[in-house]
Scaffold this motif. Sequence first.
Motif, PDB file in Angstrom:
ATOM      1  N   LYS A  26       8.878  12.350   4.745  1.00  0.00           N
ATOM      2  CA  LYS A  26       8.936  12.737   3.277  1.00  0.00           C
ATOM      3  C   LYS A  26       8.610  11.419   2.560  1.00  0.00           C
ATOM      4  CE  LYS A  26      11.656  16.903   3.710  1.00  0.00           C
ATOM      5  NZ  LYS A  26      12.891  17.413   3.142  1.00  0.00           N
ATOM      6  N   ASP A  27       8.230  11.557   1.476  1.00  0.00           N
ATOM      7  CA  ASP A  27       8.209  10.251   0.282  1.00  0.00           C
ATOM      8  C   ASP A  27       9.510   9.614   0.197  1.00  0.00           C
ATOM      9  OD1 ASP A  27       5.704  10.954   0.064  1.00  0.00           O
ATOM     10  OD2 ASP A  27       5.949  11.638  -2.072  1.00  0.00           O
ATOM     11  N   GLN A  28       9.576   8.407   0.492  1.00  0.00           N
ATOM     12  CA  GLN A  28      10.981   7.430   0.331  1.00  0.00           C
ATOM     13  C   GLN A  28      10.974   6.862  -0.728  1.00  0.00           C
ATOM     14  OE1 GLN A  28      12.766   7.444   3.609  1.00  0.00           O
ATOM     15  NE2 GLN A  28      11.500   9.178   3.807  1.00  0.00           N
ATOM     16  N   SER A  29      12.104   7.017  -1.521  1.00  0.00           N
ATOM     17  CA  SER A  29      12.296   6.661  -3.013  1.00  0.00           C
ATOM     18  C   SER A  29      13.348   5.497  -2.774  1.00  0.00           C
ATOM     19  CB  SER A  29      12.827   7.760  -3.903  1.00  0.00           C
ATOM     20  OG  SER A  29      11.810   8.739  -4.079  1.00  0.00           O
ATOM     21  N   TYR A  30      13.388   4.309  -3.452  1.00  0.00           N
ATOM     22  CA  TYR A  30      14.248   3.335  -3.493  1.00  0.00           C
ATOM     23  C   TYR A  30      14.250   2.977  -4.884  1.00  0.00           C
ATOM     24  CZ  TYR A  30      12.381   3.162   1.356  1.00  0.00           C
ATOM     25  OH  TYR A  30      12.079   3.526   2.396  1.00  0.00           O
ATOM     26  N   HIS A  31      15.589   2.445  -5.224  1.00  0.00           N
ATOM     27  CA  HIS A  31      16.037   1.933  -6.713  1.00  0.00           C
ATOM     28  C   HIS A  31      16.517   0.745  -6.528  1.00  0.00           C
ATOM     29  CE1 HIS A  31      15.133   6.414  -8.202  1.00  0.00           C
ATOM     30  NE2 HIS A  31      15.641   6.587  -6.757  1.00  0.00           N
ATOM     31  N   LEU A  32      16.368  -0.014  -7.742  1.00  0.00           N
ATOM     32  CA  LEU A  32      16.890  -1.294  -7.906  1.00  0.00           C
ATOM     33  C   LEU A  32      17.376  -1.603  -9.488  1.00  0.00           C
ATOM     34  CD1 LEU A  32      17.431  -4.184  -6.712  1.00  0.00           C
ATOM     35  CD2 LEU A  32      14.907  -4.687  -7.407  1.00  0.00           C
TER      36      LEU A  32
ATOM     37  N   ASP B 146       0.771  -1.225   0.017  1.00  0.00           N
ATOM     38  CA  ASP B 146      -0.035   0.043  -0.035  1.00  0.00           C
ATOM     39  C   ASP B 146       0.961   1.402   0.001  1.00  0.00           C
ATOM     40  OD1 ASP B 146      -2.798  -1.085   0.112  1.00  0.00           O
ATOM     41  OD2 ASP B 146      -2.324  -1.799   2.048  1.00  0.00           O
ATOM     42  N   ASN B 147       0.274   2.575  -0.239  1.00  0.00           N
ATOM     43  CA  ASN B 147       0.778   3.603  -0.079  1.00  0.00           C
ATOM     44  C   ASN B 147       1.970   3.916  -1.137  1.00  0.00           C
ATOM     45  OD1 ASN B 147      -0.806   4.337   2.156  1.00  0.00           O
ATOM     46  ND2 ASN B 147       0.451   2.947   3.483  1.00  0.00           N
ATOM     47  N   VAL B 148       1.860   3.472  -2.099  1.00  0.00           N
ATOM     48  CA  VAL B 148       2.877   3.319  -3.383  1.00  0.00           C
ATOM     49  C   VAL B 148       2.476   4.854  -4.163  1.00  0.00           C
ATOM     50  CG1 VAL B 148       3.729   2.418  -5.380  1.00  0.00           C
ATOM     51  CG2 VAL B 148       3.152   0.835  -3.477  1.00  0.00           C
ATOM     52  N   ALA B 149       3.537   5.762  -3.990  1.00  0.00           N
ATOM     53  CA  ALA B 149       3.297   6.946  -4.786  1.00  0.00           C
ATOM     54  C   ALA B 149       3.758   6.837  -6.350  1.00  0.00           C
ATOM     55  CB  ALA B 149       4.161   8.072  -4.058  1.00  0.00           C
ATOM     56  N   ALA B 150       4.630   5.929  -6.583  1.00  0.00           N
ATOM     57  CA  ALA B 150       5.242   5.912  -8.016  1.00  0.00           C
ATOM     58  C   ALA B 150       5.912   4.430  -7.987  1.00  0.00           C
ATOM     59  CB  ALA B 150       6.133   6.658  -8.373  1.00  0.00           C
ATOM     60  N   PHE B 151       5.775   3.903  -9.208  1.00  0.00           N
ATOM     61  CA  PHE B 151       6.318   2.598  -9.480  1.00  0.00           C
ATOM     62  C   PHE B 151       6.581   2.869 -10.870  1.00  0.00           C
ATOM     63  CE2 PHE B 151       6.236  -1.734 -10.906  1.00  0.00           C
ATOM     64  CZ  PHE B 151       7.470  -2.337 -10.055  1.00  0.00           C
TER      65      PHE B 151
ATOM     66  N   LYS C 236      15.554  -1.742 -14.667  1.00  0.00           N
ATOM     67  CA  LYS C 236      15.908  -0.799 -13.258  1.00  0.00           C
ATOM     68  C   LYS C 236      14.380  -0.507 -12.839  1.00  0.00           C
ATOM     69  CE  LYS C 236      18.761   2.455 -13.782  1.00  0.00           C
ATOM     70  NZ  LYS C 236      19.635   3.778 -14.532  1.00  0.00           N
ATOM     71  N   ILE C 237      14.209  -0.428 -11.671  1.00  0.00           N
ATOM     72  CA  ILE C 237      12.993  -0.234 -10.974  1.00  0.00           C
ATOM     73  C   ILE C 237      13.073   1.064  -9.897  1.00  0.00           C
ATOM     74  CG2 ILE C 237      11.099  -1.121  -9.423  1.00  0.00           C
ATOM     75  CD1 ILE C 237      11.924  -3.651 -10.386  1.00  0.00           C
ATOM     76  N   ALA C 238      12.244   1.860 -10.101  1.00  0.00           N
ATOM     77  CA  ALA C 238      12.177   2.841  -9.288  1.00  0.00           C
ATOM     78  C   ALA C 238      10.966   2.869  -8.436  1.00  0.00           C
ATOM     79  CB  ALA C 238      12.386   4.441  -9.782  1.00  0.00           C
ATOM     80  N   LEU C 239      10.895   2.730  -7.105  1.00  0.00           N
ATOM     81  CA  LEU C 239       9.713   2.542  -6.068  1.00  0.00           C
ATOM     82  C   LEU C 239       9.849   3.873  -5.199  1.00  0.00           C
ATOM     83  CD1 LEU C 239       7.348   0.911  -5.005  1.00  0.00           C
ATOM     84  CD2 LEU C 239       8.924  -0.246  -3.625  1.00  0.00           C
ATOM     85  N   THR C 240       8.456   4.365  -4.922  1.00  0.00           N
ATOM     86  CA  THR C 240       8.435   5.601  -4.003  1.00  0.00           C
ATOM     87  C   THR C 240       7.188   5.088  -3.170  1.00  0.00           C
ATOM     88  OG1 THR C 240       9.366   7.129  -5.761  1.00  0.00           O
ATOM     89  CG2 THR C 240       8.161   8.147  -3.751  1.00  0.00           C
ATOM     90  N   LEU C 241       7.640   5.291  -1.854  1.00  0.00           N
ATOM     91  CA  LEU C 241       6.413   5.021  -0.855  1.00  0.00           C
ATOM     92  C   LEU C 241       6.151   6.259  -0.129  1.00  0.00           C
ATOM     93  CD1 LEU C 241       7.593   1.800   0.669  1.00  0.00           C
ATOM     94  CD2 LEU C 241       6.045   2.068  -1.376  1.00  0.00           C
ATOM     95  N   GLN C 242       4.883   6.582   0.449  1.00  0.00           N
ATOM     96  CA  GLN C 242       4.580   7.607   0.911  1.00  0.00           C
ATOM     97  C   GLN C 242       3.802   7.562   2.277  1.00  0.00           C
ATOM     98  OE1 GLN C 242       1.680   9.952  -1.512  1.00  0.00           O
ATOM     99  NE2 GLN C 242       0.175   7.951  -1.653  1.00  0.00           N
ATOM    100  N   ASP C 243       3.705   8.338   3.268  1.00  0.00           N
ATOM    101  CA  ASP C 243       3.241   8.150   4.748  1.00  0.00           C
ATOM    102  C   ASP C 243       2.084   8.478   4.707  1.00  0.00           C
ATOM    103  OD1 ASP C 243       2.498   7.681   7.225  1.00  0.00           O
ATOM    104  OD2 ASP C 243       4.248   8.887   7.922  1.00  0.00           O
ATOM    105  N   PRO C 244       0.918   7.904   4.579  1.00  0.00           N
ATOM    106  CA  PRO C 244      -0.544   8.425   4.704  1.00  0.00           C
ATOM    107  C   PRO C 244      -0.747   9.441   5.841  1.00  0.00           C
ATOM    108  CG  PRO C 244      -0.478   6.160   5.563  1.00  0.00           C
ATOM    109  CD  PRO C 244       1.020   6.393   5.023  1.00  0.00           C
ATOM    110  N   LYS C 245       0.002   9.432   6.793  1.00  0.00           N
ATOM    111  CA  LYS C 245      -0.091  10.609   7.997  1.00  0.00           C
ATOM    112  C   LYS C 245       0.826  11.729   7.798  1.00  0.00           C
ATOM    113  CE  LYS C 245      -2.035   7.398  11.262  1.00  0.00           C
ATOM    114  NZ  LYS C 245      -1.958   6.707  12.622  1.00  0.00           N
ATOM    115  N   ALA C 246       1.777  11.689   6.463  1.00  0.00           N
ATOM    116  CA  ALA C 246       2.520  12.623   6.415  1.00  0.00           C
ATOM    117  C   ALA C 246       3.612  12.866   7.448  1.00  0.00           C
ATOM    118  CB  ALA C 246       1.794  13.846   6.007  1.00  0.00           C
ATOM    119  N   ARG C 247       4.153  11.891   8.099  1.00  0.00           N
ATOM    120  CA  ARG C 247       4.927  12.106   9.242  1.00  0.00           C
ATOM    121  C   ARG C 247       6.518  11.985   8.607  1.00  0.00           C
ATOM    122  NH1 ARG C 247       2.530   6.818  12.250  1.00  0.00           N
ATOM    123  NH2 ARG C 247       2.625   6.241  10.074  1.00  0.00           N
TER     124      ARG C 247
END
Length: 231
Positions: A216-222, A166-171, A203-214
């Motif tokens: 910043k969006d966390q970006s991960y790369h593979l 859940d909470n995937v901002a970008a894939f 190459k994959i770029a995954l960005t996760l976001q916190d629904p409560k905005a505690r």
Amino acid sequence: MRRLDAGFGLTELMLALALGLLLVLGATQVFLSARQTYVAQSSAAVAQEDARFVLSKIAQEIRMIGMFGCIATDSIINVPSVFQTPISWQGAAGSRSWRFISADVGLPGAKPDWTVVSDCKRTAQVYAGQYLPLAPGETGFALRHIIYWFENGQLKVGPGKTVLLDNVAAFDMSFGMANSATGQSVQRYEDSPVSLANIRSVKIALTLQDPKARIKDQSYHLAVALRNRLE
């Protein structure tokens, strides 16, 4: 009564209360700041663990894309048409699907979609589902048709669209391309490759976001190299 025995006056009392209030407010601010830091660190750790689990799973599957056995695909009998496009990335931003054929990595309870039975010399044939028992000298290669979906802020897997994250901002995904089917090194990355035989990595770029905005969006790369040529 003498003045020296009169005790605290109103001024002294108000000053003491003000100082006490400042100390309480300071301690409260320190506590709230520490709690906020703890919550943010916990949220970041949860996001990192979710991303690590998903990306490690995907990496394991990517490495086995195009693994159709020990004989070239054009020599296998009963090859399904889907084998001709072992990897595809379709859709628009915010709603995309990623489909690929990968050798079964032995997930508990997973059943293959196909089994390639081969003597690894001259003959190989594709059977639907699991094929047992094998004859002496034969080897079975289990294959699965894997589908990932990115839609509505969720990463899903399988035809039934089981929610994986859940909470995937970008894939996003891109493919490392060689200049030719025989080239070894990645020369560029493409979002929609035309020549599947030139793919050397994903190459994959995954960005996760916190629904409560505690946090910043966390970006991960593979970036994962393919072990098998898509030929």
